[in-house]
Design a protein around this motif. Sequence first.
Motif, PDB file in Angstrom:
ATOM      1  N   GLY A  68       0.798  -1.232   0.000  1.00 47.87           N
ATOM      2  CA  GLY A  68       0.000   0.000   0.000  1.00 47.87           C
ATOM      3  C   GLY A  68       0.827   1.276   0.000  1.00 47.87           C
ATOM      4  N   LEU A  69       2.044   1.213  -0.536  1.00 48.44           N
ATOM      5  CA  LEU A  69       2.910   2.401  -0.578  1.00 48.44           C
ATOM      6  C   LEU A  69       3.009   2.929  -2.014  1.00 48.44           C
ATOM      7  CD1 LEU A  69       5.804   1.045   1.703  1.00 48.44           C
ATOM      8  CD2 LEU A  69       3.846   2.448   2.405  1.00 48.44           C
ATOM      9  N   VAL A  70       3.394   4.197  -2.132  1.00 51.35           N
ATOM     10  CA  VAL A  70       3.551   4.796  -3.470  1.00 51.35           C
ATOM     11  C   VAL A  70       4.918   5.494  -3.571  1.00 51.35           C
ATOM     12  CG1 VAL A  70       1.078   5.195  -3.829  1.00 51.35           C
ATOM     13  CG2 VAL A  70       2.459   6.982  -2.735  1.00 51.35           C
ATOM     14  N   VAL A  71       5.373   5.621  -4.807  1.00 48.64           N
ATOM     15  CA  VAL A  71       6.616   6.361  -5.054  1.00 48.64           C
ATOM     16  C   VAL A  71       6.319   7.845  -4.900  1.00 48.64           C
ATOM     17  CG1 VAL A  71       8.296   7.019  -6.837  1.00 48.64           C
ATOM     18  CG2 VAL A  71       7.616   4.628  -6.598  1.00 48.64           C
ATOM     19  N   TYR A  72       7.122   8.540  -4.079  1.00 45.19           N
ATOM     20  CA  TYR A  72       7.021   9.997  -3.966  1.00 45.19           C
ATOM     21  C   TYR A  72       7.867  10.645  -5.055  1.00 45.19           C
ATOM     22  CZ  TYR A  72       5.116   9.480   0.832  1.00 45.19           C
ATOM     23  OH  TYR A  72       4.354   9.172   1.933  1.00 45.19           O
ATOM     24  N   GLU A  73       9.032  10.023  -5.285  1.00 47.93           N
ATOM     25  CA  GLU A  73       9.975  10.620  -6.222  1.00 47.93           C
ATOM     26  C   GLU A  73      10.955   9.565  -6.716  1.00 47.93           C
ATOM     27  OE1 GLU A  73      10.726  14.491  -4.358  1.00 47.93           O
ATOM     28  OE2 GLU A  73      12.699  14.268  -5.298  1.00 47.93           O
ATOM     29  N   ASN A  74      11.167   9.503  -8.032  1.00 46.06           N
ATOM     30  CA  ASN A  74      12.240   8.654  -8.547  1.00 46.06           C
ATOM     31  C   ASN A  74      13.537   9.440  -8.447  1.00 46.06           C
ATOM     32  OD1 ASN A  74      10.974   6.196  -9.367  1.00 46.06           O
ATOM     33  ND2 ASN A  74       9.929   7.398 -10.953  1.00 46.06           N
ATOM     34  N   ILE A  75      14.551   8.839  -7.885  1.00 49.96           N
ATOM     35  CA  ILE A  75      15.805   9.566  -7.682  1.00 49.96           C
ATOM     36  C   ILE A  75      16.816   9.324  -8.796  1.00 49.96           C
ATOM     37  CG2 ILE A  75      17.818   9.807  -6.160  1.00 49.96           C
ATOM     38  CD1 ILE A  75      15.966   9.430  -3.813  1.00 49.96           C
ATOM     39  N   ARG A  76      17.072   8.043  -9.100  1.00 50.79           N
ATOM     40  CA  ARG A  76      17.989   7.772 -10.216  1.00 50.79           C
ATOM     41  C   ARG A  76      17.942   6.302 -10.623  1.00 50.79           C
ATOM     42  NH1 ARG A  76      23.912   8.245 -10.155  1.00 50.79           N
ATOM     43  NH2 ARG A  76      23.570   6.577 -11.648  1.00 50.79           N
ATOM     44  N   ASP A  77      18.355   6.047 -11.866  1.00 53.52           N
ATOM     45  CA  ASP A  77      18.431   4.679 -12.369  1.00 53.52           C
ATOM     46  C   ASP A  77      19.695   4.001 -11.839  1.00 53.52           C
ATOM     47  OD1 ASP A  77      16.123   4.993 -13.814  1.00 53.52           O
ATOM     48  OD2 ASP A  77      17.158   5.567 -15.657  1.00 53.52           O
ATOM     49  N   LEU A  78      19.598   2.688 -11.650  1.00 52.93           N
ATOM     50  CA  LEU A  78      20.727   1.903 -11.143  1.00 52.93           C
ATOM     51  C   LEU A  78      20.907   0.656 -12.012  1.00 52.93           C
ATOM     52  CD1 LEU A  78      19.437   1.939  -7.455  1.00 52.93           C
ATOM     53  CD2 LEU A  78      21.339   3.338  -8.320  1.00 52.93           C
ATOM     54  N   SER A  79      22.127   0.129 -12.031  1.00 54.10           N
ATOM     55  CA  SER A  79      22.388  -1.139 -12.723  1.00 54.10           C
ATOM     56  C   SER A  79      23.741  -1.664 -12.258  1.00 54.10           C
ATOM     57  CB  SER A  79      22.390  -0.923 -14.237  1.00 54.10           C
ATOM     58  OG  SER A  79      23.319   0.086 -14.568  1.00 54.10           O
ATOM     59  N   ALA A  80      24.083  -2.872 -12.692  1.00 54.29           N
ATOM     60  CA  ALA A  80      25.372  -3.456 -12.295  1.00 54.29           C
ATOM     61  C   ALA A  80      26.512  -2.756 -13.040  1.00 54.29           C
ATOM     62  CB  ALA A  80      25.371  -4.944 -12.607  1.00 54.29           C
ATOM     63  N   ARG A  81      27.626  -2.592 -12.362  1.00 54.76           N
ATOM     64  CA  ARG A  81      28.786  -1.903 -12.952  1.00 54.76           C
ATOM     65  C   ARG A  81      30.043  -2.746 -12.793  1.00 54.76           C
ATOM     66  NH1 ARG A  81      26.600   3.517 -13.620  1.00 54.76           N
ATOM     67  NH2 ARG A  81      24.408   2.877 -13.732  1.00 54.76           N
ATOM     68  N   LEU A  82      30.986  -2.540 -13.728  1.00 57.03           N
ATOM     69  CA  LEU A  82      32.325  -3.117 -13.610  1.00 57.03           C
ATOM     70  C   LEU A  82      33.238  -2.051 -13.021  1.00 57.03           C
ATOM     71  CD1 LEU A  82      34.232  -5.552 -14.356  1.00 57.03           C
ATOM     72  CD2 LEU A  82      34.692  -4.329 -16.489  1.00 57.03           C
ATOM     73  N   VAL A  83      33.934  -2.395 -11.952  1.00 53.35           N
ATOM     74  CA  VAL A  83      34.838  -1.424 -11.310  1.00 53.35           C
ATOM     75  C   VAL A  83      36.260  -1.998 -11.257  1.00 53.35           C
ATOM     76  CG1 VAL A  83      33.056  -0.300  -9.921  1.00 53.35           C
ATOM     77  CG2 VAL A  83      34.242  -2.284  -8.980  1.00 53.35           C
ATOM     78  N   VAL A  84      37.231  -1.085 -11.195  1.00 54.08           N
ATOM     79  CA  VAL A  84      38.641  -1.496 -11.263  1.00 54.08           C
ATOM     80  C   VAL A  84      39.450  -0.782 -10.182  1.00 54.08           C
ATOM     81  CG1 VAL A  84      40.683  -1.632 -12.759  1.00 54.08           C
ATOM     82  CG2 VAL A  84      38.413  -1.767 -13.779  1.00 54.08           C
ATOM     83  N   ASN A  85      40.369  -1.505  -9.581  1.00 52.50           N
ATOM     84  CA  ASN A  85      41.297  -0.908  -8.617  1.00 52.50           C
ATOM     85  C   ASN A  85      42.226   0.080  -9.349  1.00 52.50           C
ATOM     86  OD1 ASN A  85      44.386  -1.364  -7.635  1.00 52.50           O
ATOM     87  ND2 ASN A  85      43.000  -1.124  -5.895  1.00 52.50           N
ATOM     88  N   LYS A  86      42.503   1.198  -8.703  1.00 53.63           N
ATOM     89  CA  LYS A  86      43.251   2.264  -9.381  1.00 53.63           C
ATOM     90  C   LYS A  86      44.698   1.882  -9.700  1.00 53.63           C
ATOM     91  CE  LYS A  86      40.721   6.415  -8.554  1.00 53.63           C
ATOM     92  NZ  LYS A  86      40.669   7.768  -7.965  1.00 53.63           N
ATOM     93  N   VAL A  87      45.322   1.133  -8.812  1.00 56.94           N
ATOM     94  CA  VAL A  87      46.713   0.736  -9.069  1.00 56.94           C
ATOM     95  C   VAL A  87      46.747  -0.355 -10.147  1.00 56.94           C
ATOM     96  CG1 VAL A  87      48.800  -0.270  -8.059  1.00 56.94           C
ATOM     97  CG2 VAL A  87      47.478   1.415  -6.765  1.00 56.94           C
ATOM     98  N   SER A  88      45.841  -1.340 -10.030  1.00 50.21           N
ATOM     99  CA  SER A  88      45.792  -2.419 -11.033  1.00 50.21           C
ATOM    100  C   SER A  88      45.596  -1.851 -12.429  1.00 50.21           C
ATOM    101  CB  SER A  88      44.642  -3.385 -10.742  1.00 50.21           C
ATOM    102  OG  SER A  88      44.760  -3.928  -9.462  1.00 50.21           O
ATOM    103  N   MET A  89      44.805  -0.807 -12.511  1.00 47.81           N
ATOM    104  CA  MET A  89      44.523  -0.205 -13.818  1.00 47.81           C
ATOM    105  C   MET A  89      45.827   0.246 -14.485  1.00 47.81           C
ATOM    106  SD  MET A  89      41.881   0.331 -15.628  1.00 47.81           S
ATOM    107  CE  MET A  89      40.622   1.433 -16.176  1.00 47.81           C
TER     108      MET A  89
END
Length: 210
Positions: free
Chosen positions: A167-188
């Motif tokens: 019984g709840l409703v969205v007040y506001e959509n804030i942002r889209d999300l999805s899976a990301r690939l991330v890398v360590n700065k030194v390894s890069m």
Amino acid sequence: MERLCIAMAKGRLAKKAVKLFRQAGYDLPEDMFDSRKLIFTIAAEKLEIIFVKPADVPIYVEYGTADLGIVGKDTLLEENRDLYEVLDLEYGACKFALAGLPERKDSLLERKVATKYPDFTRRYFRALGEPVEIIKLNGSIELAPLTGLADTILDIVETGRTLKENGLVVYENIRDLSARLVVNKVSMKTRQQEISQLITALDQVVNGAD
Ligand SMILES: Nc1ncnc2c1ncn2[C@@H]1O[C@H](COP(=O)(O)OP(=O)(O)OP(=O)(O)O)[C@@H](O)[C@H]1O
Ligand SMILES: O=P(O)(O)OC[C@H]1O[C@H](OP(=O)(O)OP(=O)(O)O)[C@H](O)[C@@H]1O
């Protein structure tokens, strides 16, 4: 050559991550989800895959224990770690939204916000200049407005079913999300060639040949 270590978020995002690597040509073991094993060494591919709690993926990658990681953008926003986000993997799609009881929407004078993402929530409302009290919860966030613990939640919405059935409703959509690939700065820097190869291979699966 040393193996590249990849930290994959356990749970919802894991199976698709493994599938993506297979589509990119990496020969991963068939039994990755048949046991409680947390480390898989894939000698032929010079890879090591570790399965980590989602919130811990950015920690493993920032410290360089893992060279790369796969994790949701929600977790990256909350953890705010020092790493490179290199590719949107375009799955695990959902949104951050504010939600609550329909009748409360326009009557919020002093907001109490329940969330699993307190740091992101603090930054979000600080940027708006809105004072709020933040209550950190660990799950079943939708219970907070139903029980009177808080009047608003900041949570993930995917299909909207959990909100609707409570019984709840969205007040506001804030942002889209999805899976990301991330890398360590030194390894890069130190393993640039191998990491670029891996990014290109995954990019081709996600975005098609270039
Ligand atoms: N409907 C959804 N609800 C929650 N997360 C979703 C949803 N759809 C996609 N996701 C993505 O999946 C990730 C959550 O995966 P999962 O539910 O396995 O972890 P969790 O239960 O939040 O973590 P933990 O086990 O540490 O509590 C989120 O970080 C988000 O990026
Ligand atoms: O819009 P929907 O498709 O209904 O998905 C959103 C729901 O899924 C997540 O909860 P999760 O299943 O991770 O359980 P939790 O309450 O234990 O965090 C999220 O916190 C919402 O409750």
